[in-house]
Design a protein around this motif. Structure first.
Motif, mmCIF file in Angstrom:
data_model
loop_
_atom_site.group_PDB
_atom_site.id
_atom_site.type_symbol
_atom_site.label_atom_id
_atom_site.label_comp_id
_atom_site.label_asym_id
_atom_site.label_seq_id
_atom_site.Cartn_x
_atom_site.Cartn_y
_atom_site.Cartn_z
ATOM 1 N N ILE A 559 0.841 -1.204 0.000
ATOM 2 C CA ILE A 559 0.000 0.000 0.000
ATOM 3 C C ILE A 559 0.873 1.251 0.000
ATOM 4 O O ILE A 559 0.652 2.195 -0.755
ATOM 5 N N MET A 560 1.914 1.203 0.841
ATOM 6 C CA MET A 560 2.779 2.380 0.974
ATOM 7 C C MET A 560 3.402 2.779 -0.351
ATOM 8 O O MET A 560 3.355 3.942 -0.746
ATOM 9 N N LEU A 561 4.013 1.793 -1.029
ATOM 10 C CA LEU A 561 4.717 2.108 -2.266
ATOM 11 C C LEU A 561 3.750 2.648 -3.314
ATOM 12 O O LEU A 561 4.035 3.628 -4.002
ATOM 13 N N THR A 562 2.568 2.010 -3.417
ATOM 14 C CA THR A 562 1.576 2.467 -4.378
ATOM 15 C C THR A 562 1.138 3.889 -4.063
ATOM 16 O O THR A 562 1.141 4.769 -4.937
ATOM 17 N N VAL A 563 0.739 4.076 -2.798
ATOM 18 C CA VAL A 563 0.204 5.372 -2.391
ATOM 19 C C VAL A 563 1.228 6.486 -2.596
ATOM 20 O O VAL A 563 0.897 7.553 -3.108
ATOM 21 N N SER A 564 2.479 6.197 -2.225
ATOM 22 C CA SER A 564 3.436 7.289 -2.277
ATOM 23 C C SER A 564 3.767 7.657 -3.726
ATOM 24 O O SER A 564 3.920 8.831 -4.051
ATOM 25 N N THR A 565 3.845 6.660 -4.614
ATOM 26 C CA THR A 565 4.068 6.980 -6.029
ATOM 27 C C THR A 565 2.892 7.773 -6.589
ATOM 28 O O THR A 565 3.070 8.782 -7.279
ATOM 29 N N ALA A 566 1.667 7.306 -6.246
ATOM 30 C CA ALA A 566 0.478 7.971 -6.772
ATOM 31 C C ALA A 566 0.389 9.413 -6.268
ATOM 32 O O ALA A 566 0.139 10.347 -7.043
ATOM 33 N N ALA A 567 0.629 9.593 -4.955
ATOM 34 C CA ALA A 567 0.504 10.931 -4.378
ATOM 35 C C ALA A 567 1.562 11.863 -4.970
ATOM 36 O O ALA A 567 1.271 13.006 -5.319
ATOM 37 N N GLY A 568 2.783 11.349 -5.097
ATOM 38 C CA GLY A 568 3.860 12.165 -5.653
ATOM 39 C C GLY A 568 3.561 12.576 -7.086
ATOM 40 O O GLY A 568 3.741 13.736 -7.477
ATOM 41 N N THR A 569 3.079 11.617 -7.876
ATOM 42 C CA THR A 569 2.754 11.908 -9.270
ATOM 43 C C THR A 569 1.636 12.947 -9.360
ATOM 44 O O THR A 569 1.718 13.902 -10.150
ATOM 45 N N ALA A 570 0.598 12.754 -8.528
ATOM 46 C CA ALA A 570 -0.535 13.681 -8.559
ATOM 47 C C ALA A 570 -0.069 15.097 -8.222
ATOM 48 O O ALA A 570 -0.442 16.065 -8.912
ATOM 49 N N LEU A 571 0.745 15.208 -7.194
ATOM 50 C CA LEU A 571 1.235 16.540 -6.808
ATOM 51 C C LEU A 571 2.077 17.142 -7.927
ATOM 52 O O LEU A 571 1.977 18.328 -8.236
ATOM 53 N N ASN A 572 2.892 16.292 -8.557
ATOM 54 C CA ASN A 572 3.752 16.772 -9.638
ATOM 55 C C ASN A 572 2.914 17.306 -10.808
ATOM 56 O O ASN A 572 3.245 18.300 -11.430
ATOM 57 N N LEU A 573 1.795 16.620 -11.076
ATOM 58 C CA LEU A 573 0.934 17.043 -12.182
ATOM 59 C C LEU A 573 0.138 18.299 -11.852
ATOM 60 O O LEU A 573 -0.055 19.172 -12.692
ATOM 61 N N LEU A 574 -0.356 18.375 -10.593
ATOM 62 C CA LEU A 574 -1.335 19.417 -10.259
ATOM 63 C C LEU A 574 -0.735 20.701 -9.703
ATOM 64 O O LEU A 574 -1.148 21.795 -10.063
ATOM 65 N N LEU A 575 0.230 20.551 -8.801
ATOM 66 C CA LEU A 575 0.692 21.717 -8.052
ATOM 67 C C LEU A 575 1.329 22.761 -8.965
ATOM 68 O O LEU A 575 2.203 22.457 -9.776
ATOM 69 N N ASP A 576 0.882 23.992 -8.800
ATOM 70 C CA ASP A 576 1.396 25.159 -9.530
ATOM 71 C C ASP A 576 1.074 25.151 -11.029
ATOM 72 O O ASP A 576 0.916 26.204 -11.631
ATOM 73 N N THR A 577 0.969 23.938 -11.647
ATOM 74 C CA THR A 577 0.642 23.932 -13.075
ATOM 75 C C THR A 577 -0.866 24.082 -13.271
ATOM 76 O O THR A 577 -1.329 24.895 -14.055
ATOM 77 N N VAL A 578 -1.639 23.259 -12.529
ATOM 78 C CA VAL A 578 -3.098 23.329 -12.667
ATOM 79 C C VAL A 578 -3.700 24.252 -11.601
ATOM 80 O O VAL A 578 -4.520 25.112 -11.892
ATOM 81 N N LEU A 579 -3.287 24.033 -10.356
ATOM 82 C CA LEU A 579 -3.825 24.821 -9.260
ATOM 83 C C LEU A 579 -2.679 25.412 -8.444
ATOM 84 O O LEU A 579 -1.701 24.723 -8.173
ATOM 85 N N PRO A 580 -2.788 26.678 -8.013
ATOM 86 C CA PRO A 580 -1.782 27.221 -7.095
ATOM 87 C C PRO A 580 -1.899 26.556 -5.724
ATOM 88 O O PRO A 580 -2.955 26.001 -5.396
ATOM 89 N N ALA A 581 -0.823 26.618 -4.947
ATOM 90 C CA ALA A 581 -0.749 25.873 -3.693
ATOM 91 C C ALA A 581 -1.955 26.047 -2.764
ATOM 92 O O ALA A 581 -2.505 25.044 -2.295
ATOM 93 N N PRO A 582 -2.423 27.276 -2.472
ATOM 94 C CA PRO A 582 -3.546 27.399 -1.523
ATOM 95 C C PRO A 582 -4.797 26.699 -2.028
ATOM 96 O O PRO A 582 -5.490 26.017 -1.274
ATOM 97 N N MET A 583 -5.065 26.825 -3.365
ATOM 98 C CA MET A 583 -6.257 26.194 -3.931
ATOM 99 C C MET A 583 -6.135 24.677 -3.868
ATOM 100 O O MET A 583 -7.088 23.971 -3.537
ATOM 101 N N LEU A 584 -4.928 24.168 -4.177
ATOM 102 C CA LEU A 584 -4.742 22.722 -4.178
ATOM 103 C C LEU A 584 -4.936 22.164 -2.774
ATOM 104 O O LEU A 584 -5.569 21.113 -2.600
ATOM 105 N N ALA A 585 -4.413 22.874 -1.762
ATOM 106 C CA ALA A 585 -4.570 22.418 -0.381
ATOM 107 C C ALA A 585 -6.055 22.316 -0.037
ATOM 108 O O ALA A 585 -6.514 21.304 0.506
ATOM 109 N N LEU A 586 -6.817 23.348 -0.399
ATOM 110 C CA LEU A 586 -8.255 23.340 -0.113
ATOM 111 C C LEU A 586 -8.949 22.217 -0.878
ATOM 112 O O LEU A 586 -9.819 21.526 -0.349
#
Lengths: 619, 78
Positions: A559-586
């Protein structure tokens, strides 16, 4: 004085939260963690006592309501009682009826018994008057009134040990026990009703939904504020009054003495970015090693443990369990699971052990998995707060929101796939008590000492390992192999691979190793999130394997390995490119709340189906 | 006199425990906490949406999940 050759064994037994551990620490001088919630002690602690030429081995058993155990911690207690030369049954004087149930079972077993009537001062305050001589007469064993926290009554207890009496040894049914207890209580207890104090009014307010939820929300906010605010203040103090004026010049002269480029310089001081020692980036044992532990982690750790200590001792945690019961049920747990979770923010090792208070294996697996993946320990969190926080609170918010989302998702997933359901909780709510300053200081001291002795070797080991691997060239090999994954999915440079290796030893050092890589804020967020979730550190891993078994741990690791790869990838795709940090956190926070509200509670539904059947049978 | 479960009982109401439906483990645990048939209990608080219930028995307070509270039946005055 002649010592008896063989020490006798004394077991402290009693209901949870009656002060067994306080008594233990007073008797033996050994230091143990004590708090104001049921279930602080899950494994027994051993200590020594010398009294009147007799050596005693004192065992502090986990609290239990009955000798017929209902969870693992209670099993330990029941087994200990059978091995004792003397059982000291600690009773909460404010609550004689309930405490006498265990006493009646101990009397039935015929073990040599001394009874300690603890919290006798609190009983008097609450208008409970007890006739001790009469109680002693009725029970047939010595009864000693004490106030363990101040040491009152302890000499009398020691003097009474040789006079330990055996009970009558006749077995009773539970109903017969309660009838007997009723008659005893009637003869020895007088209760006068008193006006309610404001502390008691607060006790009531904090378990009512209308007042309790705002109290919990305000409390949580204050906890965050105090830890981060005071932590930053302490960090600044250390920086301005110790590291800048004293420590850095010391290192600079050492650096000149050793000479840049020598082996020892590389090991102790590290490299010199821009020709200068940089406490955060040089990565030497004495530069970054010392600074990471004392300059960044320690200030937040001290604040966290101060706040946790206060929460534990005042008696608020079981109330928090009540407040969060509804939400935890949707994740396949019940409210009591917030206590191991909160402890996990200190260190995952005691947190996984505290999960023993949960009744079913299913709950222990769910809560341990949630802890291991998504609850960063204080050392790691301090590092993240210290390093990401300065690039803007919103980036910190993204990490916290992401971890919360992962925490929720793992709960929902496991609740769905694991068979069975989680029984609802039964937990005693202790009264509020003012924390004793001495006990607080002692607990903080123990926890810090534990951190320093456990952490320092691993931190130095981690830095040593990474320097050696660099020399041998293993890092370059691994970095080359994993570079495509790191670059394409996570957007991290291949050098970041080495932080994952160090993360097995210490997560805080691993986070610190991200600094010299010259990452952007976004890359830092991705890196810190992956490091927090991909695997537990060595110490947490060992305790998880011990508590869950190899098979379940392998499942959790997957679970850990899957989750951490998925979360890292999602953040890499979304943060700052799609949504700025405050919006992404919300957004992440909102997603977690929606998941809880609409996808949770699958095992609860199974349970209620089962209950409908029993109801039909009843009618 | 009527019989209701702890879950259905009103906050602030007191009553006498009549019957507990549950497995051996649950009954034993409640019994050890002092909650058994014949005992006087007062409901201190309840949470909306099938949330937990807090009751007072003698001078101790016990919180329990909704599932358990709905299996403990209490006799209350009208």
């Amino acid at each position: 004085m002649k010592m008896s050759p063989k020490p006798k064994r004394m077991v402290l037994a009693g209901n949870p939260n009656v002060g067994k551990s306080v008594l233990f620490s007073q008797l033996t001088g050994a230091r143990v963690v004590i708090s104001n919630y049921p279930g602080t002690t899950v494994e027994f602690t051993r200590g020594k006592l010398q009294a009147k030429g007799q050596a005693w081995e004192v065992l502090d058993a986990p609290g239990t309501y009955s000798l017929e155990p209902t969870c693992r911690a209670e099993e330990v207690a029941a087994n200990l009682v059978n091995s004792a030369d003397v059982v000291v049954n600690v009773i909460d004087a404010t609550n004689l009826e309930r405490n006498l149930y265990l006493t009646s079972q101990l009397l039935e077993r015929g073990v040599p018994l001394v009874i300690v009537l603890n919290l006798i001062d609190e009983a008097a305050q609450k208008g409970v008057k007890l006739n001790v001589p009469r109680l002693q007469e009725l029970l047939g064993v010595p009864v000693i009134p004490t106030v363990a926290i101040s040491g009152r009554g302890l000499p009398e207890l020691v003097a009474a040990l040789p006079k330990a009496g055996r009970g009558r040894g006749e077995a009773r049914s539970p109903d017969e026990r309660w009838i007997w207890i009723g008659s005893v209580v009637k003869q020895v207890q007088r209760v006068t009703r008193r006006r309610r104090t404001w502390l008691e009014a607060l006790e009531l307010a904090s378990i009512q939904p209308l007042t309790g939820i705002p109290i919990a929300a305000l409390g949580l906010y204050l906890v965050f504020k105090v830890i981060i605010g005071c932590g930053q203040w302490l960090e600044g103090l250390l920086e301005n009054y110790f590291f800048e004026p004293f420590y850095l010049p010391l290192l600079q002269s050492l650096s000149r003495f050793l000479g840049d480029g020598s082996f020892w310089h590389g090991l102790l001081i590290g490299n010199l970015p821009g020709g200068q020692i940089h406490l955060e980036e040089s990565m030497g044992l004495l530069s970054t090693g010392i600074y990471a532990v004392f300059g960044i982690v320690l200030p937040y750790l001290v604040m966290f443990y101060l706040v946790l200590g206060f929460l534990e001792d005042c008696g608020y945690l079981p109330r928090l369990a009540v407040m969060s019961d509804r939400m935890m049920h949707r994740l396949g747990l019940h409210g009591f699971a917030v206590i191991p979770t909160l402890l996990g923010f200190g260190c995952n090792v005691p947190a996984v052990l505290a999960a023993r208070n949960l009744e079913s294996r299913r709950e222990r697996l769910i809560v341990s998995a949630m802890l291991a993946v998504a609850v960063p320990c204080a050392a790691q969190m301090s590092m993240i707060i210290g390093l990401v926080g300065r690039r803007g609170g919103a980036y910190l918010g993204v990490i916290i929101a992401m971890l919360f989302l992962i925490w929720v998702a793992i709960g929902l997933f496991l609740d769905r796939v694991l068979p069975g359901y989680t029984p609802s909780m039964i937990v005693e709510i202790p009264p509020y008590r003012w924390p004793s300053l001495k006990a607080q200081a002692q607990k903080l001291g123990m926890r810090l000492q534990h951190f320093l002795t456990e952490a320092l070797p691993f931190i130095f080991g981690g830095i040593l390992l990474i320097n050696l691997l660099h020399l041998v060239g293993v890092i370059d090999l691994l970095a080359g192999a994993f570079a495509p994954v790191f670059r394409s999915l996570l957007g991290l440079p291949k050098e970041a691979v080495s932080t994952l290796l160090v993360g097995f030893l210490r997560k805080d050092v691993a986070v610190a190793m991200l600094i010299p890589l010259g990452l952007t804020a976004k890359q830092f967020v991705v890196g810190a999130t992956v490091l927090a979730t991909y695997f537990p550190c060595a110490a947490a891993f060992a305790v998880l394997v011990k508590e869950l078994g190899v098979k379940d741990m392998a499942f959790v690791a997957g679970i850990m390995l899957t989750v951490s790869t998925a979360a890292g990838t999602a953040l890499n795709l979304l943060l700052d490119t799609v949504l700025p940090a405050p919006m992404l956190a919300l957004f992440l926070l909102g997603l977690a709340v929606v998941l809880i509200a609409f996808c949770g509670g699958s095992s609860d539904r199974r349970e209620s189906r089962k209950f409908t059947l029993t109801k039909e049978r009843r009618v | 006199m009527k019989t209701v479960s702890l879950a259905e009982m009103k906050t602030g109401q007191s009553g006498r425990v009549k019957k507990i439906y549950g497995g051996r483990g649950m009954v034993a645990r409640l019994q050890a906490l002092g909650l058994y048939p014949g005992k006087e209990v007062t409901k201190l608080s309840a949470f909306f949406q099938k949330g937990p219930v807090v009751v007072e028995i003698d001078r101790s307070r016990v919180a329990m999940g909704y599932g358990r509270a709905s299996r403990i039946f209490v006799e209350v005055g009208e």
